[in-house]
Structures are given as structure tokens and as C-alpha cells.
Design a protein around this motif. Structure first.
Motif, PDB file in Angstrom:
ATOM      1  N   LEU A  65      27.331 -39.292  63.826  1.00 20.87           N
ATOM      2  CA  LEU A  65      26.474 -40.434  64.142  1.00 20.87           C
ATOM      3  C   LEU A  65      26.762 -41.630  63.237  1.00 20.87           C
ATOM      4  O   LEU A  65      27.169 -41.473  62.086  1.00 20.87           O
ATOM      5  CB  LEU A  65      25.003 -40.051  64.001  1.00 20.87           C
ATOM      6  CG  LEU A  65      24.490 -38.931  64.909  1.00 20.87           C
ATOM      7  CD1 LEU A  65      23.018 -38.660  64.622  1.00 20.87           C
ATOM      8  CD2 LEU A  65      24.695 -39.280  66.375  1.00 20.87           C
ATOM      9  N   LYS A  66      26.523 -42.806  63.771  1.00 21.86           N
ATOM     10  CA  LYS A  66      26.520 -44.056  63.007  1.00 21.86           C
ATOM     11  C   LYS A  66      25.107 -44.611  63.093  1.00 21.86           C
ATOM     12  O   LYS A  66      24.667 -45.045  64.162  1.00 21.86           O
ATOM     13  CB  LYS A  66      27.519 -45.070  63.573  1.00 21.86           C
ATOM     14  CG  LYS A  66      28.959 -44.566  63.646  1.00 21.86           C
ATOM     15  CD  LYS A  66      29.558 -44.395  62.274  1.00 21.86           C
ATOM     16  CE  LYS A  66      31.041 -43.984  62.376  1.00 21.86           C
ATOM     17  NZ  LYS A  66      31.631 -43.685  61.045  1.00 21.86           N
ATOM     18  N   ILE A  67      24.382 -44.567  61.993  1.00 19.81           N
ATOM     19  CA  ILE A  67      22.975 -44.926  61.987  1.00 19.81           C
ATOM     20  C   ILE A  67      22.770 -46.292  61.323  1.00 19.81           C
ATOM     21  O   ILE A  67      23.362 -46.571  60.278  1.00 19.81           O
ATOM     22  CB  ILE A  67      22.138 -43.877  61.231  1.00 19.81           C
ATOM     23  CG1 ILE A  67      22.323 -42.489  61.830  1.00 19.81           C
ATOM     24  CG2 ILE A  67      20.658 -44.275  61.197  1.00 19.81           C
ATOM     25  CD1 ILE A  67      21.686 -42.278  63.159  1.00 19.81           C
ATOM     26  N   THR A  68      21.931 -47.097  61.927  1.00 19.11           N
ATOM     27  CA  THR A  68      21.477 -48.330  61.276  1.00 19.11           C
ATOM     28  C   THR A  68      19.950 -48.309  61.208  1.00 19.11           C
ATOM     29  O   THR A  68      19.280 -47.709  62.060  1.00 19.11           O
ATOM     30  CB  THR A  68      21.924 -49.592  62.034  1.00 19.11           C
ATOM     31  OG1 THR A  68      21.307 -49.615  63.323  1.00 19.11           O
ATOM     32  CG2 THR A  68      23.431 -49.653  62.177  1.00 19.11           C
ATOM     33  N   ILE A  69      19.402 -48.939  60.180  1.00 23.19           N
ATOM     34  CA  ILE A  69      17.962 -49.166  60.059  1.00 23.19           C
ATOM     35  C   ILE A  69      17.765 -50.660  59.896  1.00 23.19           C
ATOM     36  O   ILE A  69      18.313 -51.272  58.969  1.00 23.19           O
ATOM     37  CB  ILE A  69      17.354 -48.403  58.876  1.00 23.19           C
ATOM     38  CG1 ILE A  69      17.450 -46.889  59.123  1.00 23.19           C
ATOM     39  CG2 ILE A  69      15.898 -48.815  58.648  1.00 23.19           C
ATOM     40  CD1 ILE A  69      16.874 -46.032  58.022  1.00 23.19           C
ATOM     41  N   GLN A  70      17.021 -51.246  60.825  1.00 20.66           N
ATOM     42  CA  GLN A  70      16.826 -52.701  60.874  1.00 20.66           C
ATOM     43  C   GLN A  70      18.172 -53.431  60.840  1.00 20.66           C
ATOM     44  O   GLN A  70      18.335 -54.452  60.188  1.00 20.66           O
ATOM     45  CB  GLN A  70      15.911 -53.159  59.734  1.00 20.66           C
ATOM     46  CG  GLN A  70      14.499 -52.586  59.850  1.00 20.66           C
ATOM     47  CD  GLN A  70      13.592 -52.956  58.706  1.00 20.66           C
ATOM     48  OE1 GLN A  70      14.029 -52.998  57.551  1.00 20.66           O
ATOM     49  NE2 GLN A  70      12.333 -53.199  59.002  1.00 20.66           N
ATOM     50  N   SER A 162      24.205 -29.115  71.358  1.00 18.19           N
ATOM     51  CA  SER A 162      24.155 -30.336  70.546  1.00 18.19           C
ATOM     52  C   SER A 162      25.407 -30.500  69.697  1.00 18.19           C
ATOM     53  O   SER A 162      25.993 -29.512  69.239  1.00 18.19           O
ATOM     54  CB  SER A 162      22.934 -30.278  69.622  1.00 18.19           C
ATOM     55  OG  SER A 162      23.013 -31.260  68.620  1.00 18.19           O
ATOM     56  N   PRO A 163      25.814 -31.753  69.417  1.00 23.47           N
ATOM     57  CA  PRO A 163      26.876 -31.990  68.439  1.00 23.47           C
ATOM     58  C   PRO A 163      26.508 -31.509  67.035  1.00 23.47           C
ATOM     59  O   PRO A 163      27.369 -31.467  66.161  1.00 23.47           O
ATOM     60  CB  PRO A 163      27.039 -33.515  68.460  1.00 23.47           C
ATOM     61  CG  PRO A 163      26.555 -33.938  69.796  1.00 23.47           C
ATOM     62  CD  PRO A 163      25.421 -33.006  70.110  1.00 23.47           C
ATOM     63  N   LEU A 164      25.243 -31.133  66.828  1.00 20.17           N
ATOM     64  CA  LEU A 164      24.832 -30.568  65.544  1.00 20.17           C
ATOM     65  C   LEU A 164      25.609 -29.296  65.212  1.00 20.17           C
ATOM     66  O   LEU A 164      25.823 -28.981  64.031  1.00 20.17           O
ATOM     67  CB  LEU A 164      23.326 -30.256  65.598  1.00 20.17           C
ATOM     68  CG  LEU A 164      22.701 -29.532  64.403  1.00 20.17           C
ATOM     69  CD1 LEU A 164      22.626 -30.468  63.214  1.00 20.17           C
ATOM     70  CD2 LEU A 164      21.311 -29.012  64.758  1.00 20.17           C
ATOM     71  N   HIS A 165      26.009 -28.538  66.223  1.00 14.42           N
ATOM     72  CA  HIS A 165      26.744 -27.285  66.006  1.00 14.42           C
ATOM     73  C   HIS A 165      27.967 -27.571  65.131  1.00 14.42           C
ATOM     74  O   HIS A 165      28.716 -28.518  65.387  1.00 14.42           O
ATOM     75  CB  HIS A 165      27.172 -26.698  67.350  1.00 14.42           C
ATOM     76  CG  HIS A 165      27.665 -25.300  67.272  1.00 14.42           C
ATOM     77  ND1 HIS A 165      28.866 -24.957  66.680  1.00 14.42           N
ATOM     78  CD2 HIS A 165      27.119 -24.131  67.718  1.00 14.42           C
ATOM     79  CE1 HIS A 165      29.040 -23.658  66.764  1.00 14.42           C
ATOM     80  NE2 HIS A 165      27.997 -23.125  67.388  1.00 14.42           N
ATOM     81  N   PRO A 166      28.199 -26.763  64.075  1.00 10.61           N
ATOM     82  CA  PRO A 166      29.334 -27.030  63.170  1.00 10.61           C
ATOM     83  C   PRO A 166      30.673 -27.173  63.880  1.00 10.61           C
ATOM     84  O   PRO A 166      31.517 -27.975  63.473  1.00 10.61           O
ATOM     85  CB  PRO A 166      29.324 -25.818  62.241  1.00 10.61           C
ATOM     86  CG  PRO A 166      27.916 -25.351  62.230  1.00 10.61           C
ATOM     87  CD  PRO A 166      27.390 -25.617  63.618  1.00 10.61           C
ATOM     88  N   ALA A 167      30.882 -26.417  64.960  1.00  5.93           N
ATOM     89  CA  ALA A 167      32.152 -26.505  65.689  1.00  5.93           C
ATOM     90  C   ALA A 167      32.318 -27.852  66.371  1.00  5.93           C
ATOM     91  O   ALA A 167      33.442 -28.258  66.691  1.00  5.93           O
ATOM     92  CB  ALA A 167      32.237 -25.385  66.722  1.00  5.93           C
ATOM     93  N   ASN A 168      31.201 -28.569  66.604  1.00  8.66           N
ATOM     94  CA  ASN A 168      31.252 -29.851  67.293  1.00  8.66           C
ATOM     95  C   ASN A 168      31.290 -31.044  66.344  1.00  8.66           C
ATOM     96  O   ASN A 168      31.385 -32.188  66.794  1.00  8.66           O
ATOM     97  CB  ASN A 168      30.026 -29.994  68.217  1.00  8.66           C
ATOM     98  CG  ASN A 168      29.962 -28.913  69.268  1.00  8.66           C
ATOM     99  OD1 ASN A 168      30.988 -28.385  69.679  1.00  8.66           O
ATOM    100  ND2 ASN A 168      28.767 -28.564  69.700  1.00  8.66           N
TER     101      ASN A 168
END
Length: 318
Positions: A65-70, A162-168
Motif C-alpha cells: 500500500l501507499k498511504i497518505t494522511i491529509q 487479501s494481499p495481506l497474505h505473506p505470499a502476496n
């Protein structure tokens, strides 16, 4: 006393401890090397043993993920990394898996269906932040079993969509220079009263509830399995972001909220993380921007309130 779902729900609902004193006095045994090896084989990655808490934990960051806050880019370790921990029951007969999973909105239903299909329980779904893009949610999962490898595989099957899976997850670049936190860590440590753990460009304080014994399904809840208050810092000493969580008893909730607001910190969520714990714990997530020392003062003030009795009795409905 046989420990069943039914008598736990009954006794916790009455406010009575669900566990005999003899069980509470018995220390929890650490997972065996064979059990840890089975978990690592299933995940295809190593975690770490937390010997003083008798558990094994694996980080699950959302590095895809690429996360931004404000509108400002925020490092993933600031608060967008999940985890999964394994711990034995006090009687040694079962193992618990407990996890905090980081999901985009469209991933929640698939992981929830995966958890149901693999015999895991959904304990909570909620936000931790305001203003983040893309929108992120956190699902707490819980399960019991007798075989470490089988329990790990059930958990991995649940998060497979989910992409959360370590293989992903994307593989780390071995040649990349890791970022370094831009903080005066000794100064912040001295103020907070605890030692920060650096992680990339961020630092994090994690503080357990040593004043409490919290039991959930005959497993003692400790800091590395989710019973903690924390504060994560990103940015610089002059302009920092803080995000975190305060783990509270019900009577502490409205002692902590005014302190955080007085410190200029936003309360972004108030909720539970577990289902069957006794006594009941409430978790408050907060966020703020400003000078790092000023933000750390707010976190320290909230911590100093925990364990205190309220000055007045809470209101009761008639």
C-alpha cells in the motif's frame, strides 16, 4: 470447572471471573521449537518469540500500500502493519491464534468469509484513522486449536483473499538503504518513560497493562497479543505525526478522552478488540500532528491516568 463458551459467556456477563485461582497461578508454557517451526513453515517467514509472554508473533505489514494522511505520504510502520500471535492456554491443552489484520474496504468481506469457512471468529472490524487514503480497516481474528501448524494454515487460508497474505506481499529490496527515524529518541524516551522501538522512519512505544490480569478463553492477554497502549511517531521532532491506541477498563474511558483532547489529539475510534476477555477492555485510537515532544506529553498523560479510580461514579440508566 470445564472451560466452555457457554460458561465463559455466563460468568463474564455476570462480572464474575471465569477461571479458577489454580489455573491463574499456573504459568503459561512457551510454544515448543517444533510448534514454532510448523508455524514458520506455514507462513514462509519468521517471526519472533516473546519469552516473557510465552508467545510467538509474526508481523504482517501492508507493504503493497501507499498511504497518505491529509495528502502527506505516511510510512507503513506508522500504523498500517498487522500481526498474528500464537499462545498456549494456561492448562496447556490448546493454542490460541489472535490477529489484527489491515484491510482495504473491498477486502473486508472476503477475509470475513475466509475466517468463517476456516473456523475462526471475527472479534472486531473498525477504523484506526481519520483522513487516510485509501481508506483502511482493521479486522481482529481469533481462533483455537491443538496443532500449531494446522492453526497457522487455517489462519492463512482465511486471509488468502487479501494481499495481506505473506505470499502476496512484495519482496523487500535487499540493496535498499533502510530509512532512519528523524527523532531525538533519548529525549522522547526520557519524557515518555519507556524505550521506543525504531522501525524504518518511525518509532513506536508499546506499553502493556502490568496492573491487570486479563483472561480470554483461558489465555492470558499480554502486550504482544494485543493488550497494550502504543504510540507511533513519523516525521521530525519539529513536525511529527502521532497515532496510537490506549487500552482501558470501562471506568477509565472518560478519564482518558478529556486528557487526549486537552493535548490536541483527535479521538478517532472507541471500540473493543476481543470478545470473551474478563474484565472487559476498551480500546481508543487517537491521532495528532505537532512538535514531537508536545505529542509525547499527551500520550504520557493518558498513560498516567490508567489504573486510577474515577472521581465520581459513572452515570447509570434507570
Amino acid at each position: 470447572m470445564q472451560l466452555t463458551r457457554r460458561n465463559i459467556l455466563t460468568t463474564v456477563g455476570l462480572g464474575i471471573a471465569a477461571y479458577p485461582a489454580a489455573a491463574l497461578a499456573k504459568p503459561t508454557k512457551m510454544l515448543t521449537p517444533e510448534e514454532i517451526s510448523a508455524i514458520e513453515t506455514a507462513f514462509g517467514k519468521k517471526g519472533r518469540s516473546v519469552e516473557n509472554e510465552a508467545l510467538y508473533t509474526i508481523p504482517l505489514p501492508r507493504n503493497d500500500l501507499k498511504i497518505t494522511i491529509q495528502g502527506e505520504p505516511i510510512p507503513i510502520p506508522f500504523g498500517f502493519g498487522g500481526w498474528v500471535s500464537f499462545k498456549r492456554t494456561r492448562d496447556g491443552k490448546q493454542l490460541m491464534v489472535m490477529s489484527d489484520t489491515v484491510l482495504l474496504q473491498h477486502e473486508v468481506a472476503g477475509v470475513m468469509d475466509g475466517a468463517i469457512a476456516n473456523g475462526l471468529e471475527i472479534a472486531a472490524v473498525h477504523n484506526h484513522f481519520f483522513y487516510e487514503e485509501p481508506r483502511v480497516f482493521y479486522m481482529h481474528l481469533h481462533g483455537m486449536g491443538t496443532d500449531a501448524g494446522e492453526l497457522a494454515r487455517r489462519y492463512l487460508a482465511a486471509i488468502q483473499p487479501s494481499p495481506l497474505h505473506p505470499a502476496n506481499q512484495p519482496k523487500p529490496n535487499p540493496g535498499a538503504t533502510p530509512p532512519i527515524p528523524a527523532f531525538d529518541i533519548p529525549a522522547l524516551d526520557a519524557l515518555v518513560g519507556y524505550k521506543a522501538t525504531p522501525n524504518g522512519a518511525t518509532i513506536k512505544y508499546t506499553v502493556g497493562r502490568a496492573d491487570l490480569t486479563i483472561m480470554d478463553m483461558n489465555v492470558e492477554m499480554t502486550a504482544a497479543i494485543g493488550l497494550n497502549s502504543w504510540a507511533s511517531f513519523a516525521g521530525t521532532m519539529e513536525k511529527a505525526h502521532i497515532a496510537g491506541d490506549i487500552a482501558m477498563l470501562e471506568r477509565e474511558v472518560n478519564l482518558v478522552i478529556p486528557i487526549l483532547r486537552k493535548a490536541g489529539l483527535e479521538v478517532v475510534a472507541l471500540h473493543h478488540h476481543m470478545l470473551f476477555e474478563s474484565p472487559k477492555m476498551i480500546f481508543l485510537h487517537y491521532f495528532g500532528t505537532g512538535p514531537a515532544l508536545q505529542l509525547a506529553e499527551g500520550f504520557k498523560a493518558a498513560l498516567s491516568t490508567l489504573g486510577k479510580k474515577p472521581g465520581r461514579q459513572p452515570m447509570r440508566h434507570r
